[in-house]
Every structure is written in C-alpha cells, then in structure tokens.
Design a protein around this motif. Structure first.
Motif, PDB file in Angstrom:
ATOM      1  N   ARG A 155     -55.787 -28.556  36.582  1.00 10.32           N
ATOM      2  CA  ARG A 155     -55.647 -27.102  36.492  1.00 10.32           C
ATOM      3  C   ARG A 155     -54.973 -26.540  37.736  1.00 10.32           C
ATOM      4  O   ARG A 155     -54.112 -25.671  37.651  1.00 10.32           O
ATOM      5  CB  ARG A 155     -57.008 -26.438  36.323  1.00 10.32           C
ATOM      6  N   LEU A 156     -55.403 -27.040  38.911  1.00 12.76           N
ATOM      7  CA  LEU A 156     -54.808 -26.577  40.162  1.00 12.76           C
ATOM      8  C   LEU A 156     -53.324 -26.927  40.239  1.00 12.76           C
ATOM      9  O   LEU A 156     -52.505 -26.109  40.666  1.00 12.76           O
ATOM     10  CB  LEU A 156     -55.557 -27.162  41.361  1.00 12.76           C
ATOM     11  N   GLU A 157     -52.981 -28.162  39.829  1.00 11.24           N
ATOM     12  CA  GLU A 157     -51.574 -28.574  39.851  1.00 11.24           C
ATOM     13  C   GLU A 157     -50.744 -27.734  38.881  1.00 11.24           C
ATOM     14  O   GLU A 157     -49.611 -27.358  39.189  1.00 11.24           O
ATOM     15  CB  GLU A 157     -51.454 -30.062  39.502  1.00 11.24           C
ATOM     16  N   LYS A 158     -51.302 -27.437  37.726  1.00 12.11           N
ATOM     17  CA  LYS A 158     -50.598 -26.603  36.749  1.00 12.11           C
ATOM     18  C   LYS A 158     -50.361 -25.212  37.333  1.00 12.11           C
ATOM     19  O   LYS A 158     -49.272 -24.665  37.223  1.00 12.11           O
ATOM     20  CB  LYS A 158     -51.412 -26.508  35.457  1.00 12.11           C
ATOM     21  N   PHE A 159     -51.389 -24.666  37.965  1.00 11.07           N
ATOM     22  CA  PHE A 159     -51.244 -23.346  38.573  1.00 11.07           C
ATOM     23  C   PHE A 159     -50.208 -23.376  39.695  1.00 11.07           C
ATOM     24  O   PHE A 159     -49.348 -22.524  39.779  1.00 11.07           O
ATOM     25  CB  PHE A 159     -52.592 -22.866  39.120  1.00 11.07           C
ATOM     26  N   TYR A 160     -50.295 -24.396  40.547  1.00 11.80           N
ATOM     27  CA  TYR A 160     -49.367 -24.505  41.672  1.00 11.80           C
ATOM     28  C   TYR A 160     -47.930 -24.692  41.168  1.00 11.80           C
ATOM     29  O   TYR A 160     -46.991 -24.127  41.711  1.00 11.80           O
ATOM     30  CB  TYR A 160     -49.765 -25.666  42.579  1.00 11.80           C
ATOM     31  N   GLY A 161     -47.775 -25.445  40.122  1.00 12.60           N
ATOM     32  CA  GLY A 161     -46.454 -25.715  39.566  1.00 12.60           C
ATOM     33  C   GLY A 161     -45.841 -24.524  38.857  1.00 12.60           C
ATOM     34  O   GLY A 161     -44.632 -24.476  38.645  1.00 12.60           O
ATOM     35  N   HIS A 163     -45.565 -21.531  40.014  1.00 11.93           N
ATOM     36  CA  HIS A 163     -44.898 -20.688  41.016  1.00 11.93           C
ATOM     37  C   HIS A 163     -45.011 -19.201  40.681  1.00 11.93           C
ATOM     38  O   HIS A 163     -44.090 -18.432  40.909  1.00 11.93           O
ATOM     39  CB  HIS A 163     -43.419 -21.070  41.170  1.00 11.93           C
ATOM     40  N   SER A 164     -46.115 -18.809  40.119  1.00 13.61           N
ATOM     41  CA  SER A 164     -46.344 -17.420  39.762  1.00 13.61           C
ATOM     42  C   SER A 164     -47.085 -16.714  40.884  1.00 13.61           C
ATOM     43  O   SER A 164     -47.921 -17.310  41.567  1.00 13.61           O
ATOM     44  CB  SER A 164     -47.174 -17.346  38.477  1.00 13.61           C
ATOM     45  N   SER A 165     -46.803 -15.454  41.079  1.00 14.81           N
ATOM     46  CA  SER A 165     -47.516 -14.681  42.087  1.00 14.81           C
ATOM     47  C   SER A 165     -48.856 -14.202  41.548  1.00 14.81           C
ATOM     48  O   SER A 165     -49.696 -13.719  42.288  1.00 14.81           O
ATOM     49  CB  SER A 165     -46.668 -13.482  42.531  1.00 14.81           C
ATOM     50  N   ILE A 166     -49.085 -14.356  40.251  1.00 14.27           N
ATOM     51  CA  ILE A 166     -50.337 -13.927  39.634  1.00 14.27           C
ATOM     52  C   ILE A 166     -51.311 -15.098  39.636  1.00 14.27           C
ATOM     53  O   ILE A 166     -51.023 -16.163  39.109  1.00 14.27           O
ATOM     54  CB  ILE A 166     -50.093 -13.426  38.191  1.00 14.27           C
ATOM     55  N   THR A 167     -52.482 -14.886  40.252  1.00 14.89           N
ATOM     56  CA  THR A 167     -53.471 -15.963  40.340  1.00 14.89           C
ATOM     57  C   THR A 167     -54.502 -15.890  39.222  1.00 14.89           C
ATOM     58  O   THR A 167     -55.261 -16.824  39.036  1.00 14.89           O
ATOM     59  CB  THR A 167     -54.209 -15.903  41.688  1.00 14.89           C
ATOM     60  N   GLY A 168     -54.550 -14.781  38.520  1.00  7.74           N
ATOM     61  CA  GLY A 168     -55.518 -14.623  37.445  1.00  7.74           C
ATOM     62  C   GLY A 168     -54.825 -14.362  36.129  1.00  7.74           C
ATOM     63  O   GLY A 168     -53.795 -14.954  35.819  1.00  7.74           O
ATOM     64  N   VAL A 169     -55.367 -13.422  35.398  1.00  4.82           N
ATOM     65  CA  VAL A 169     -54.818 -13.062  34.096  1.00  4.82           C
ATOM     66  C   VAL A 169     -53.878 -11.864  34.272  1.00  4.82           C
ATOM     67  O   VAL A 169     -54.241 -10.871  34.905  1.00  4.82           O
ATOM     68  CB  VAL A 169     -55.948 -12.698  33.109  1.00  4.82           C
ATOM     69  N   ALA A 170     -52.707 -11.976  33.732  1.00  7.91           N
ATOM     70  CA  ALA A 170     -51.747 -10.879  33.819  1.00  7.91           C
ATOM     71  C   ALA A 170     -52.235  -9.704  32.984  1.00  7.91           C
ATOM     72  O   ALA A 170     -52.707  -9.878  31.868  1.00  7.91           O
ATOM     73  CB  ALA A 170     -50.376 -11.325  33.331  1.00  7.91           C
ATOM     74  N   THR A 171     -52.126  -8.495  33.570  1.00  9.33           N
ATOM     75  CA  THR A 171     -52.586  -7.295  32.873  1.00  9.33           C
ATOM     76  C   THR A 171     -51.489  -6.644  32.059  1.00  9.33           C
ATOM     77  O   THR A 171     -51.770  -5.828  31.187  1.00  9.33           O
ATOM     78  CB  THR A 171     -53.111  -6.258  33.879  1.00  9.33           C
ATOM     79  N   GLY A 172     -50.232  -6.952  32.406  1.00  7.56           N
ATOM     80  CA  GLY A 172     -49.119  -6.293  31.744  1.00  7.56           C
ATOM     81  C   GLY A 172     -48.579  -5.132  32.560  1.00  7.56           C
ATOM     82  O   GLY A 172     -47.523  -4.594  32.262  1.00  7.56           O
ATOM     83  N   PHE A 173     -49.316  -4.746  33.593  1.00  9.71           N
ATOM     84  CA  PHE A 173     -48.871  -3.698  34.514  1.00  9.71           C
ATOM     85  C   PHE A 173     -48.330  -4.394  35.755  1.00  9.71           C
ATOM     86  O   PHE A 173     -49.091  -4.882  36.599  1.00  9.71           O
ATOM     87  CB  PHE A 173     -50.024  -2.757  34.870  1.00  9.71           C
ATOM     88  N   ARG A 174     -47.016  -4.477  35.855  1.00  9.68           N
ATOM     89  CA  ARG A 174     -46.346  -5.267  36.892  1.00  9.68           C
ATOM     90  C   ARG A 174     -46.809  -4.903  38.304  1.00  9.68           C
ATOM     91  O   ARG A 174     -47.160  -5.774  39.086  1.00  9.68           O
ATOM     92  CB  ARG A 174     -44.835  -5.126  36.768  1.00  9.68           C
ATOM     93  N   LYS A 175     -46.846  -3.634  38.650  1.00  6.09           N
ATOM     94  CA  LYS A 175     -47.239  -3.222  40.009  1.00  6.09           C
ATOM     95  C   LYS A 175     -48.689  -3.610  40.289  1.00  6.09           C
ATOM     96  O   LYS A 175     -49.018  -4.075  41.369  1.00  6.09           O
ATOM     97  CB  LYS A 175     -47.020  -1.718  40.222  1.00  6.09           C
ATOM     98  N   PHE A 176     -49.529  -3.394  39.302  1.00  4.31           N
ATOM     99  CA  PHE A 176     -50.936  -3.758  39.474  1.00  4.31           C
ATOM    100  C   PHE A 176     -51.090  -5.274  39.649  1.00  4.31           C
ATOM    101  O   PHE A 176     -51.837  -5.734  40.511  1.00  4.31           O
ATOM    102  CB  PHE A 176     -51.771  -3.273  38.279  1.00  4.31           C
TER     103      PHE A 176
END
Length: 181
Positions: A155-161, A163-176
């Motif tokens: 899971r960690l390797e998948k997350f690291y690979g 290269h997303s700036s989002i560490t959790g679940v995307a809300t759909g609100f880019r600035k947030f």
C-alpha cells in the motif's frame, strides 16, 4: 469437509475461510490439522493443492493419522464448486460457537449444583463465561505478521508511486485538497 475441499481447489477460498475460521473451530481433529497445514502453506506463499498439502502433512508426521491421501482426495470430491465457501465456513463457525456455549453452560450448571458460593457470585461466573463465548466468537483466522507487513508495504509503495499530493481521499475541491494534502 466442504470448507477444506474448497480451500484445496481455490486460493480465494483459502483467503475467505481464513477470515472467518480458526483451527479451533473444527470439531474433527483431522480437519483441524489439515486447516493448520493449509494455513502454513498459505503463510509461506506456496500453492495449496493436494500435492503440497500431502508434503506439508508428511513433514508434520500426521498424514497417515488423518487418513492419508485418500482422505484429502475425499475432501476435494465433497465440493463441486467453491462458490458457497463463505456460507460453509459460517456454518462451521456457528457450530463451533454452539459447542463452546454448550461446554460453558454445562460448567455453569455443574458449578451451580456443587459450589457453596452465593447466588450473586454464581451469576457473575455465568455472565463472565457466556460473555467470553460471545467475545471469542469474533476472532479472525490466521494471518502472519509477514503477510500483514507485506500488505502494508504494498500500500505504501502504491501510494509513493502515485506521486500525488493528496495523501487521503480526494474531495473534488482542488484548493481544499491542496491545503489538506
């Protein structure tokens, strides 16, 4: 027998059953030992089939005590498809819980008849014993630390690979999303 047979014909069945059952859930000692051997093979990431299971049981010296390869072949014949494995495993689990409840109830009855303790102590004992059956019925099957660590690392390797700036679940609100990471 259907649970063990399904585990021999489907790796997915091994995973499903291991989430529901423990070896102590099997009434028959032979089936308990077979379940433990399947668990050992699974934790070593080895294929699970009649050949590897036979070898694993030979290593532990209990193959012939269990009925030999004929018993293992009979297990496989008892199930035509692994489609109902989860239901079969639940039945085994339920019967194990009922056996434990019968054992505890018998102990409560015997203690009630022979113990000079007052009623409140007897009730406390009965409640503790029955509650322990309920609490122990939620245990899960085998999962080695190695397998759990491997899953976390994947899971960690998948997350690291990603290269997303989002560490959790995307809300759909880019600035947030950018502010919370």
């Amino acid at each position: 027998m259907a649970v063990l047979g399904a585990m021999l014909i489907s790796k997915e069945s091994v995973e499903t059953v291991s989430e529901i059952l423990q070896s102590k859930n099997f009434y028959n000692d032979s089936n308990r030992k077979i379940f433990e051997a399947v668990g050992a093979l699974y934790s070593k990431n080895q294929p699970i089939d009649i050949v590897t299971l036979t070898e694993e049981l030979k290593k532990t010296g209990c193959l012939e005590d269990l009925g030999g390869q004929k018993y293992l072949a009979d297990l496989m014949e008892k199930v035509s498809t692994p489609a109902h494995t989860q239901a079969y495993a639940q039945l085994v689990k339920e019967k194990a819980i009922l056996r434990e409840l019968i054992r505890v109830s018998t102990a409560v009855i015997e203690r009630s008849l022979t113990s000079p303790e007052d009623v409140s102590h007897q009730l406390d004992y009965a409640q503790e014993e029955i509650l322990s059956v309920a609490q122990n019925s939620t245990d899960h099957g085998f999962a080695s630390a190695e397998a759990l660590a491997k899953e976390v690392l994947e899971r960690l390797e998948k997350f690291y690979g990603s290269h997303s700036s989002i560490t959790g679940v995307a809300t759909g609100f880019r600035k947030f999303d950018d502010m919370t990471g």
